[in-house]
Design a protein around this motif. Structure first.
Motif, PDB file in Angstrom:
ATOM      1  N   THR A  70     -76.807  47.905 -48.346  1.00  0.00           N
ATOM      2  CA  THR A  70     -76.839  49.217 -48.992  1.00  0.00           C
ATOM      3  C   THR A  70     -78.062  49.325 -49.895  1.00  0.00           C
ATOM      4  OG1 THR A  70     -74.438  49.271 -48.966  1.00  0.00           O
ATOM      5  CG2 THR A  70     -75.521  50.782 -50.461  1.00  0.00           C
ATOM      6  N   GLY A  89     -79.042  54.596 -48.296  1.00  0.00           N
ATOM      7  CA  GLY A  89     -78.940  54.058 -46.946  1.00  0.00           C
ATOM      8  C   GLY A  89     -77.921  52.934 -46.900  1.00  0.00           C
ATOM      9  N   LYS A  90     -77.163  52.897 -45.830  1.00  0.00           N
ATOM     10  CA  LYS A  90     -76.180  51.838 -45.649  1.00  0.00           C
ATOM     11  C   LYS A  90     -76.179  51.458 -44.174  1.00  0.00           C
ATOM     12  CE  LYS A  90     -71.504  50.431 -46.546  1.00  0.00           C
ATOM     13  NZ  LYS A  90     -70.378  50.608 -47.424  1.00  0.00           N
ATOM     14  N   ALA A  91     -76.366  50.163 -43.920  1.00  0.00           N
ATOM     15  CA  ALA A  91     -76.370  49.666 -42.546  1.00  0.00           C
ATOM     16  C   ALA A  91     -75.294  48.591 -42.411  1.00  0.00           C
ATOM     17  CB  ALA A  91     -77.728  49.091 -42.198  1.00  0.00           C
ATOM     18  N   LYS A  92     -74.542  48.671 -41.323  1.00  0.00           N
ATOM     19  CA  LYS A  92     -73.552  47.648 -40.997  1.00  0.00           C
ATOM     20  C   LYS A  92     -74.051  46.929 -39.762  1.00  0.00           C
ATOM     21  CE  LYS A  92     -69.570  50.030 -42.930  1.00  0.00           C
ATOM     22  NZ  LYS A  92     -68.237  50.556 -42.648  1.00  0.00           N
ATOM     23  N   ARG A  93     -74.660  45.776 -39.961  1.00  0.00           N
ATOM     24  CA  ARG A  93     -75.263  45.038 -38.844  1.00  0.00           C
ATOM     25  C   ARG A  93     -74.220  44.588 -37.831  1.00  0.00           C
ATOM     26  NH1 ARG A  93     -78.740  42.028 -43.046  1.00  0.00           N
ATOM     27  NH2 ARG A  93     -80.403  43.524 -43.304  1.00  0.00           N
ATOM     28  N   SER A 147     -73.501  47.634 -35.905  1.00  0.00           N
ATOM     29  CA  SER A 147     -74.712  48.355 -35.470  1.00  0.00           C
ATOM     30  C   SER A 147     -74.658  49.833 -35.820  1.00  0.00           C
ATOM     31  CB  SER A 147     -74.942  48.186 -33.966  1.00  0.00           C
ATOM     32  OG  SER A 147     -75.138  46.838 -33.648  1.00  0.00           O
ATOM     33  N   SER A 148     -74.116  50.139 -36.998  1.00  0.00           N
ATOM     34  CA  SER A 148     -74.052  51.533 -37.430  1.00  0.00           C
ATOM     35  C   SER A 148     -74.810  51.679 -38.749  1.00  0.00           C
ATOM     36  CB  SER A 148     -72.598  51.987 -37.598  1.00  0.00           C
ATOM     37  OG  SER A 148     -71.977  51.279 -38.651  1.00  0.00           O
ATOM     38  N   GLY A 149     -75.146  52.914 -39.059  1.00  0.00           N
ATOM     39  CA  GLY A 149     -75.873  53.163 -40.289  1.00  0.00           C
ATOM     40  C   GLY A 149     -75.719  54.589 -40.771  1.00  0.00           C
ATOM     41  N   PHE A 202     -77.690  57.361 -43.557  1.00  0.00           N
ATOM     42  CA  PHE A 202     -78.839  57.642 -44.408  1.00  0.00           C
ATOM     43  C   PHE A 202     -78.660  59.041 -44.983  1.00  0.00           C
ATOM     44  CE2 PHE A 202     -83.059  59.565 -44.946  1.00  0.00           C
ATOM     45  CZ  PHE A 202     -83.605  58.672 -45.858  1.00  0.00           C
ATOM     46  N   TYR A 225     -76.331  59.774 -39.293  1.00  0.00           N
ATOM     47  CA  TYR A 225     -75.343  58.730 -39.048  1.00  0.00           C
ATOM     48  C   TYR A 225     -75.585  58.177 -37.648  1.00  0.00           C
ATOM     49  CZ  TYR A 225     -70.926  56.258 -38.622  1.00  0.00           C
ATOM     50  OH  TYR A 225     -69.977  55.282 -38.449  1.00  0.00           O
TER      51      TYR A 225
END
Length: 172
Positions: A2, A52-56, A59-61, A63, A118
């Motif tokens: 995040t 911004g938040k990315a969930k590796r 594979s989602s994000g 912004f 998203y």
């Protein structure tokens, strides 16, 4: 993970030489214009927020972006549209239906933008889906026959994107 970033900026815009010259431009007798030696620089303040938040693992994000700007002493225009033949203060005649324009400083300029994206995977078809939406609003002041006019403008956007790299030899 995040990330959040907040940025504040302040700036000024100085009037151009033509906006300051007190010489009438009469190349078009129905539209006269003149600079304003009393014109001052405007002062703008803006704030931007980016999240911004990315969930590796998934594979989602997400912004999100927001920006707002306000100007004091905004350099705008004052327009005179006479209903009868008029003699301007400097002795120049302006015919009925003509226009006389001069830059002035006004308060009330505002501009804002918001944007969201998203992204998520669609594993069944080995693709990535991106959804986005945006909204902006702008308000610009002016004077028409010495009455303040606030012109507002809205904009809305949206998008959908589908992408994939199914194999080493095929991307779309």
């Amino acid at each position: 993970g995040t990330n959040i970033r907040v940025i504040y900026r302040a700036s000024t815009n100085i009037p151009s030489v033509s906006q300051l010259q007190s010489v009438i431009s009469n190349s078009n007798p129905l539209f006269l214009s003149m600079g304003n030696p009393e014109l001052r620089q405007d002062y703008e303040q803006s704030v931007s927020v980016r999240y911004g938040k990315a969930k590796r693992d998934k594979s989602s994000g997400l912004f999100i972006f927001f920006n707002a700007m306000y100007a004091t002493k905004y350099i705008s225009n004052s327009t005179l549209i006479p209903t009868k033949d008029t003699l301007l203060s400097n002795g120049v005649a302006l015919k009925k239906g003509g226009q006389f324009s001069q830059p002035v400083n006004l308060n009330g300029y505002f501009n804002s933008k918001a944007f969201v994206t998203y992204a998520l995977p669609i594993t069944k078809i080995r693709c990535n889906l991106n959804l986005n939406s945006g909204l902006n609003y702008s308000q610009t002041p002016s004077l028409i026959n010495n009455f303040t006019n606030l012109s507002g403008s809205f904009g809305l956007s949206g998008g959908l994107g589908l992408s994939s790299n199914i194999s080493e030899k095929l991307d779309f």
